[in-house]
Design an enzyme around this catalytic site. Structure first.
Site, short mmCIF file in Angstrom:
data_model
loop_
_atom_site.label_atom_id
_atom_site.label_comp_id
_atom_site.label_asym_id
_atom_site.label_seq_id
_atom_site.Cartn_x
_atom_site.Cartn_y
_atom_site.Cartn_z
N SER A 122 0.84 -1.19 0.00
CA SER A 122 0.00 0.00 0.00
C SER A 122 0.88 1.25 0.00
CB SER A 122 -0.97 -0.03 1.19
OG SER A 122 -1.99 0.92 1.04
N GLU B 266 -9.22 -5.38 -4.64
CA GLU B 266 -8.68 -4.27 -3.84
C GLU B 266 -9.76 -3.34 -3.31
OE1 GLU B 266 -5.61 -3.61 -2.91
OE2 GLU B 266 -4.24 -4.60 -4.31
#
Length: 365
Positions: A62, A173
């Site tokens: 991330s 996601e």
């Protein structure tokens, strides 16, 4: 090892007065420069711990993956690492703020604190700084020696670090973010709201590509578009541009049976998170130091992933016993799944599955 670096305003404030105090006249990259300082320390000291300064791999997920993406493009990171791992980090095409935008945001932040100059900020407490920094876009800044151009521009020009890269994203996601936006507050997205929400977020063409009838719920339909646009297609585009100048290994974590990661498991919800953001981390590490309830098949997949990641860190090539190799990022990825869901296999349909003809914009945009 992990390193600490400054975040928020303390790590990424850009201002005219601060520009004058930096070596390259561009402020706002203090947090990223902290990372490079840590890497220089590793290079100087790793031998004392039995390590090899010529075999350092940087990795992140991330925002951490975004850091790796940025460091790959930074000329001042040259020779600080020999490989990189980007997990769900290519979102926004790794774009940094322009110097103009960063200074404008810095001025708005200082105004919020009642300051006309950085000198005034030094008189503010950490509590005041933290309270005022919310709502601003903190991140790296282009224009100086640290990051002369946008990362994707550097990748396309062949000006980035030419090191092996393991890069990928998760199949679902967007479900984490869509859940947080809607269902977590007890207000799931409804069929009536869906068209307007999709048009506002992504436009008419996206509404046509993601018909509500194709998904189990409006939230998951919206989440699919969000995940494709923000994560999957930028990751696939990163594979493509890196492969033109070096070695990239492409994966997609696709275990839709994976348990929600630690902070979601205590929620009273039956929301189907699938292979959402962060879920792959618990297959590689003891996430938050907590036990992850993996079943027998998932434990096998976890061991395979550890082998892939471990061999990449060890010698720059990801391998797992009896498993297919990771593709080189040209139109294919290795889809990571449990055996009953098809096992690990090379997929050549990921671009169409994620509607990338709709989402993949030129890196300059």
């Amino acid at each position: 090892m992990t390193v600490n670096y400054r975040l928020g305003a303390m790590g990424f404030l850009a201002a005219t007065g601060l520009d004058e105090e930096t070596k390259d006249g561009v402020s706002g990259n203090f947090g990223m420069q902290d990372q490079q300082a840590a890497l220089r320390w590793v290079r100087a000291n790793i031998g004392r711990f039995g390590g090899d300064p010529g075999r350092v791999t940087i990795a992140g997920e991330s925002a951490g993956g975004r850091s790796v993406c940025t460091q790959l493009a930074s000329p001042t990171a040259k020779d600080l690492f020999r490989a990189g791992i980007v997990q769900s980090g290519a979102y926004g095409y790794c774009a940094a703020r322009t110097h103009k935008d960063a200074v404008s945001q810095g001025a708005a932040f200082m105004e919020k604190l009642g300051c006309a100059s950085p000198a005034c900020l030094r008189g503010k407490s950490a509590k005041e700084i933290l309270a005022a920094q919310a709502g601003f876009d903190w991140g790296p800044v282009t224009g100086g020696d640290f990051l002369p151009v946008q990362p994707f521009e550097a990748f396309e020009q062949g000006a980035a670090a030419r090191v092996p890269v393991l890069n990928g994203a998760n199949q679902d996601e967007g479900r984490l973010f869509a859940f947080s936006q809607f269902d977590n507050d007890g207000t799931p997205l409804t069929a009536e709201q869906y068209p307007a929400v999709m048009r506002a977020a992504f436009g008419e063409r996206a509404l046509e590509r993601y018909p509500l009838s194709a998904y189990p719920s409006p939230t998951i339909a919206y989440a699919t578009a969000q995940g494709d646009a923000r994560f999957a297609c930028p990751a696939l585009r990163l594979d493509d541009v890196l492969a033109a100048h070096g070695q990239v290994y492409a994966y997609e974590f696709a275990d839709r049976t994976s348990p929600p990661f630690a902070s979601l498991r205590n929620l009273n919800t039956d929301f189907d998170f699938g292979a959402t953001h962060v879920n792959e981390v618990q297959y590689l590490f003891k996430h938050f130091g907590l036990h992850t309830p993996l079943n027998a098949e998932q434990r096998i997949l976890a061991r395979q992933m550890v082998q892939y990641w471990g061999s990449f860190i060890r010698d720059g090539v990801p391998r797992a016993a009896g498993q297919p190799p990771l593709p080189n990022g040209r139109e294919a990825v290795l889809s990571l799944r449990t055996t009953s869901r098809g096992g690990n296999n090379v997929s050549t349909t990921v671009h169409s599955e994620h509607q990338c003809s709709l989402w993949t914009a030129p890196p300059s945009q």
